[in-house]
Design a protein around this motif. Structure first.
Motif, PDB file in Angstrom:
ATOM      1  N   SER A   1       0.788  -1.240   0.000  1.00 41.42           N
ATOM      2  CA  SER A   1       0.000   0.000   0.000  1.00 41.42           C
ATOM      3  C   SER A   1       0.813   1.280   0.000  1.00 41.42           C
ATOM      4  CB  SER A   1      -0.936   0.012   1.217  1.00 41.42           C
ATOM      5  OG  SER A   1      -0.187  -0.074   2.426  1.00 41.42           O
ATOM      6  N   GLN A   2       2.113   1.212   0.298  1.00 38.67           N
ATOM      7  CA  GLN A   2       2.883   2.458   0.346  1.00 38.67           C
ATOM      8  C   GLN A   2       4.363   2.225   0.050  1.00 38.67           C
ATOM      9  OE1 GLN A   2       2.199   3.984   4.298  1.00 38.67           O
ATOM     10  NE2 GLN A   2       3.729   2.671   5.226  1.00 38.67           N
ATOM     11  N   ILE A   3       5.012   3.320  -0.358  1.00 35.59           N
ATOM     12  CA  ILE A   3       6.438   3.303  -0.685  1.00 35.59           C
ATOM     13  C   ILE A   3       7.178   4.104   0.368  1.00 35.59           C
ATOM     14  CG2 ILE A   3       8.183   3.974  -2.373  1.00 35.59           C
ATOM     15  CD1 ILE A   3       6.078   3.637  -4.541  1.00 35.59           C
ATOM     16  N   GLY A   4       8.251   3.532   0.896  1.00 31.41           N
ATOM     17  CA  GLY A   4       9.028   4.203   1.927  1.00 31.41           C
ATOM     18  C   GLY A   4       9.983   5.232   1.349  1.00 31.41           C
ATOM     19  N   ALA A   5      10.718   5.865   2.247  1.00 30.14           N
ATOM     20  CA  ALA A   5      11.661   6.912   1.862  1.00 30.14           C
ATOM     21  C   ALA A   5      12.883   6.310   1.174  1.00 30.14           C
ATOM     22  CB  ALA A   5      12.087   7.706   3.089  1.00 30.14           C
ATOM     23  N   THR A   6      13.448   7.055   0.230  1.00 31.76           N
ATOM     24  CA  THR A   6      14.670   6.643  -0.452  1.00 31.76           C
ATOM     25  C   THR A   6      15.879   6.926   0.431  1.00 31.76           C
ATOM     26  OG1 THR A   6      13.667   7.109  -2.599  1.00 31.76           O
ATOM     27  CG2 THR A   6      16.056   6.958  -2.531  1.00 31.76           C
ATOM     28  N   GLU A   7      16.850   6.012   0.407  1.00 29.69           N
ATOM     29  CA  GLU A   7      18.073   6.175   1.178  1.00 29.69           C
ATOM     30  C   GLU A   7      19.239   5.623   0.369  1.00 29.69           C
ATOM     31  OE1 GLU A   7      17.080   3.998   4.682  1.00 29.69           O
ATOM     32  OE2 GLU A   7      17.452   2.037   3.761  1.00 29.69           O
ATOM     33  N   PRO A   8      20.483   5.923   0.774  1.00 32.16           N
ATOM     34  CA  PRO A   8      21.632   5.383   0.033  1.00 32.16           C
ATOM     35  C   PRO A   8      21.613   3.860   0.014  1.00 32.16           C
ATOM     36  CG  PRO A   8      22.332   7.146   1.490  1.00 32.16           C
ATOM     37  CD  PRO A   8      20.894   6.863   1.840  1.00 32.16           C
ATOM     38  N   ALA A   9      21.972   3.270  -1.123  1.00 30.85           N
ATOM     39  CA  ALA A   9      21.970   1.811  -1.263  1.00 30.85           C
ATOM     40  C   ALA A   9      23.028   1.187  -0.356  1.00 30.85           C
ATOM     41  CB  ALA A   9      22.219   1.419  -2.711  1.00 30.85           C
ATOM     42  N   ASP A  10      22.657   0.107   0.290  1.00 33.47           N
ATOM     43  CA  ASP A  10      23.569  -0.638   1.150  1.00 33.47           C
ATOM     44  C   ASP A  10      24.386  -1.591   0.282  1.00 33.47           C
ATOM     45  OD1 ASP A  10      24.858  -2.180   3.012  1.00 33.47           O
ATOM     46  OD2 ASP A  10      23.063  -2.765   4.117  1.00 33.47           O
ATOM     47  N   PRO A  11      25.720  -1.447   0.238  1.00 32.59           N
ATOM     48  CA  PRO A  11      26.545  -2.345  -0.576  1.00 32.59           C
ATOM     49  C   PRO A  11      26.378  -3.821  -0.216  1.00 32.59           C
ATOM     50  CG  PRO A  11      27.823  -0.448   0.172  1.00 32.59           C
ATOM     51  CD  PRO A  11      26.521  -0.409   0.905  1.00 32.59           C
ATOM     52  N   ALA A  12      25.905  -4.100   0.995  1.00 35.98           N
ATOM     53  CA  ALA A  12      25.702  -5.495   1.401  1.00 35.98           C
ATOM     54  C   ALA A  12      24.676  -6.195   0.529  1.00 35.98           C
ATOM     55  CB  ALA A  12      25.255  -5.546   2.866  1.00 35.98           C
ATOM     56  N   ARG A  13      23.784  -5.443  -0.069  1.00 30.41           N
ATOM     57  CA  ARG A  13      22.729  -6.035  -0.890  1.00 30.41           C
ATOM     58  C   ARG A  13      23.263  -6.567  -2.216  1.00 30.41           C
ATOM     59  NH1 ARG A  13      21.235  -6.569   2.957  1.00 30.41           N
ATOM     60  NH2 ARG A  13      21.102  -8.650   2.074  1.00 30.41           N
ATOM     61  N   GLU A  14      24.510  -6.249  -2.528  1.00 31.78           N
ATOM     62  CA  GLU A  14      25.158  -6.814  -3.705  1.00 31.78           C
ATOM     63  C   GLU A  14      26.323  -7.718  -3.332  1.00 31.78           C
ATOM     64  OE1 GLU A  14      26.552  -5.238  -8.122  1.00 31.78           O
ATOM     65  OE2 GLU A  14      26.956  -3.989  -6.376  1.00 31.78           O
ATOM     66  N   ALA A  15      26.904  -7.497  -2.148  1.00 31.39           N
ATOM     67  CA  ALA A  15      28.110  -8.231  -1.753  1.00 31.39           C
ATOM     68  C   ALA A  15      27.842  -9.718  -1.537  1.00 31.39           C
ATOM     69  CB  ALA A  15      28.692  -7.617  -0.481  1.00 31.39           C
ATOM     70  N   TRP A  16      26.616 -10.094  -1.168  1.00 33.25           N
ATOM     71  CA  TRP A  16      26.353 -11.502  -0.852  1.00 33.25           C
ATOM     72  C   TRP A  16      26.590 -12.419  -2.038  1.00 33.25           C
ATOM     73  CZ3 TRP A  16      22.685 -13.626  -3.954  1.00 33.25           C
ATOM     74  CH2 TRP A  16      21.682 -12.801  -4.463  1.00 33.25           C
ATOM     75  N   HIS A  17      26.393 -11.920  -3.272  1.00 27.84           N
ATOM     76  CA  HIS A  17      26.568 -12.819  -4.416  1.00 27.84           C
ATOM     77  C   HIS A  17      28.042 -13.146  -4.658  1.00 27.84           C
ATOM     78  CE1 HIS A  17      27.944  -9.570  -7.097  1.00 27.84           C
ATOM     79  NE2 HIS A  17      28.074 -10.460  -8.064  1.00 27.84           N
ATOM     80  N   ARG A  18      28.936 -12.400  -3.978  1.00 28.08           N
ATOM     81  CA  ARG A  18      30.368 -12.703  -4.011  1.00 28.08           C
ATOM     82  C   ARG A  18      30.796 -13.501  -2.776  1.00 28.08           C
ATOM     83  NH1 ARG A  18      30.276  -7.167  -4.995  1.00 28.08           N
ATOM     84  NH2 ARG A  18      31.375  -6.756  -3.033  1.00 28.08           N
ATOM     85  N   GLY A  19      29.835 -13.929  -1.967  1.00 31.62           N
ATOM     86  CA  GLY A  19      30.148 -14.718  -0.782  1.00 31.62           C
ATOM     87  C   GLY A  19      30.609 -13.897   0.399  1.00 31.62           C
ATOM     88  N   ILE A  20      30.243 -12.604   0.426  1.00 37.96           N
ATOM     89  CA  ILE A  20      30.678 -11.707   1.496  1.00 37.96           C
ATOM     90  C   ILE A  20      29.466 -11.197   2.275  1.00 37.96           C
ATOM     91  CG2 ILE A  20      31.832  -9.525   2.048  1.00 37.96           C
ATOM     92  CD1 ILE A  20      33.411  -9.878  -0.585  1.00 37.96           C
ATOM     93  N   LEU A  21      29.539 -11.301   3.590  1.00 36.31           N
ATOM     94  CA  LEU A  21      28.553 -10.662   4.460  1.00 36.31           C
ATOM     95  C   LEU A  21      29.151  -9.330   4.877  1.00 36.31           C
ATOM     96  CD1 LEU A  21      26.750 -12.334   7.508  1.00 36.31           C
ATOM     97  CD2 LEU A  21      27.251  -9.900   7.353  1.00 36.31           C
ATOM     98  N   LEU A  22      28.595  -8.251   4.373  1.00 34.85           N
ATOM     99  CA  LEU A  22      29.115  -6.908   4.634  1.00 34.85           C
ATOM    100  C   LEU A  22      28.248  -6.244   5.693  1.00 34.85           C
ATOM    101  CD1 LEU A  22      31.287  -4.916   3.729  1.00 34.85           C
ATOM    102  CD2 LEU A  22      29.686  -4.048   2.015  1.00 34.85           C
ATOM    103  N   ALA A  23      28.839  -5.997   6.848  1.00 30.18           N
ATOM    104  CA  ALA A  23      28.117  -5.383   7.970  1.00 30.18           C
ATOM    105  C   ALA A  23      28.582  -3.941   8.139  1.00 30.18           C
ATOM    106  CB  ALA A  23      28.360  -6.178   9.247  1.00 30.18           C
ATOM    107  N   ARG A  24      27.642  -3.020   8.055  1.00 30.31           N
ATOM    108  CA  ARG A  24      27.971  -1.590   8.199  1.00 30.31           C
ATOM    109  C   ARG A  24      27.215  -1.046   9.406  1.00 30.31           C
ATOM    110  NH1 ARG A  24      26.857   1.553   2.936  1.00 30.31           N
ATOM    111  NH2 ARG A  24      28.543   2.901   3.670  1.00 30.31           N
ATOM    112  N   ASP A  25      27.758  -1.314  10.584  1.00 26.81           N
ATOM    113  CA  ASP A  25      27.154  -0.849  11.835  1.00 26.81           C
ATOM    114  C   ASP A  25      25.723  -1.363  11.978  1.00 26.81           C
ATOM    115  OD1 ASP A  25      27.089   0.472  14.277  1.00 26.81           O
ATOM    116  OD2 ASP A  25      26.262   2.301  13.417  1.00 26.81           O
ATOM    117  N   ILE A  26      25.577  -2.681  11.907  1.00 26.23           N
ATOM    118  CA  ILE A  26      24.261  -3.314  12.052  1.00 26.23           C
ATOM    119  C   ILE A  26      24.251  -4.184  13.307  1.00 26.23           C
ATOM    120  CG2 ILE A  26      23.838  -3.289   9.571  1.00 26.23           C
ATOM    121  CD1 ILE A  26      24.508  -6.264   9.505  1.00 26.23           C
ATOM    122  N   PRO A  27      23.066  -4.502  13.845  1.00 26.93           N
ATOM    123  CA  PRO A  27      23.013  -5.354  15.042  1.00 26.93           C
ATOM    124  C   PRO A  27      23.540  -6.752  14.751  1.00 26.93           C
ATOM    125  CG  PRO A  27      20.885  -4.288  14.628  1.00 26.93           C
ATOM    126  CD  PRO A  27      21.738  -4.054  13.417  1.00 26.93           C
TER     127      PRO A  27
END
Length: 328
Positions: free
Chosen positions: A237-263
């Motif tokens: 029903s709705q679209i959220g706010a735009t924010e800078p893309a998280d590189p982790a969303r592409e890094a996984w296909h290279r076998g890398i878990l990229l954590a940028r100050d996450i829990p």
């Protein structure tokens, strides 16, 4: 894995699961006394959650019993990180779905059960514990994250990908027919692009790495175009706010878990997709912040690296059972 509690949402709390593991290890050791067995029975009957935890652990141990008969602990741990370790699991699950005829429509109406059944029959599935790359008939390349499922519907006027569950990275081949990705929350139309789509129960995340993507929620509303280097979440029903893309969303296909100050809870949730055994996290350390890059497909190495950046320790009563606790 759940975001908090760090075991599947249908399971008892972390502490109860750990108690069950302690009892299981004692009874399996061959050194349990009559008093020990009486204590276990008293614990089992004390709370419904105790019996639930015991049933879960017993089923899990049976699943890995063939591995335990023929390999030492190091070999088991290595196998648990490979897709081949649980090929039988999918066949057993499909066979179990036949029971839907007995349990009936009420069971089928459960969203998670329905999603799981449909995902098992999908055209493309991410390998359990690993990622998969597929080249589609038009030359479009798609990477499926672990546990993901996607159907393909290419017609004369439209190239359509249906993401049933999980996450895909799409590198679009250019041709006259539009390419769209449908999730439970809406439609994404590629505008000459490379992008990630992550479908979760509550929302879909879109991250655009090259080009642009148009987002249209399932229940209507004004479409929104997301440019390269940006991401957003949307519901039906709705679209959220735009924010800078998280590189982790592409890094996984290279076998890398990229954590940028996450829990730490988010890190463990991701690792659980690439580990075939039980992986849980104590709530006491769930909110610790993590920064760094970690190997997705080498749990032992990742846990060792995590131990260098946050105060945690691991407990492993069985090769297929890993608990992450606060460091004492």
């Amino acid at each position: 894995m759940s975001a908090k509690g760090h075991a599947p949402a249908s399971l008892p709390p972390h502490a109860v699961l750990e108690e069950a593991a302690d009892w299981f290890a004692l009874l399996a050791s061959g050194h349990a006394t009559d008093a020990d067995r009486a204590g276990w029975r008293a614990w089992l009957d004390a709370e419904p959650s105790h019996r639930q935890a015991w049933g879960y652990l017993d089923r899990l141990s049976q699943r890995f019993e063939p591995l335990q008969r023929h390999a030492d602990p190091a070999q088991i741990a290595q196998a648990l990180g490979r897709p081949a370790a649980l090929r039988k699991t999918r066949r057993r699950t499909i066979a179990a779905m036949v029971l839907l005829g007995v349990s009936g429509w009420a069971a089928w109406r459960q969203p998670l059960l329905r999603e799981g059944v449909l995902a098992l029959a999908a055209d493309y599935r991410g390998q359990p514990g690993g990622t998969r790359q597929a080249t589609l008939p038009d030359g479009t390349r798609v990477w499926l994250n672990a546990g993901s499922a996607m159907n393909l519907d290419y017609g004369t006027g439209l190239r359509r990908l249906i993401l049933m569950k999980g996450e895909i990275l799409v590198d679009t081949a250019h041709e006259a027919r539009p390419l769209v990705v449908d999730t439970a929350h809406g439609r994404l139309r590629a505008l000459g692009t490379r992008f990630t789509v992550w479908s979760r129960p509550e929302s879909t995340l879109l991250a655009v790495h090259q080009g642009a993507v148009e987002v249209s929620p399932a229940q209507g509303g004004e479409p929104s175009v997301v440019e390269a280097g940006h991401q957003l979440r949307f519901t039906a029903s709705q679209i959220g706010a735009t924010e800078p893309a998280d590189p982790a969303r592409e890094a996984w296909h290279r076998g890398i878990l990229l954590a940028r100050d996450i829990p730490l809870s988010d890190v463990v949730e991701t690792l659980s997709l690439h580990w075939h055994g039980h992986l849980s996290l104590s709530p006491a350390v769930a909110d610790l912040r993590v920064v760094g890059g970690f190997p997705l497909h080498d749990l032992d190495r990742t846990l060792a690296l995590l131990g260098d950046v946050v105060p945690i320790q691991t407990r492993r009563p069985f090769p297929w059972w890993v608990s992450i606790e606060a460091k004492h």
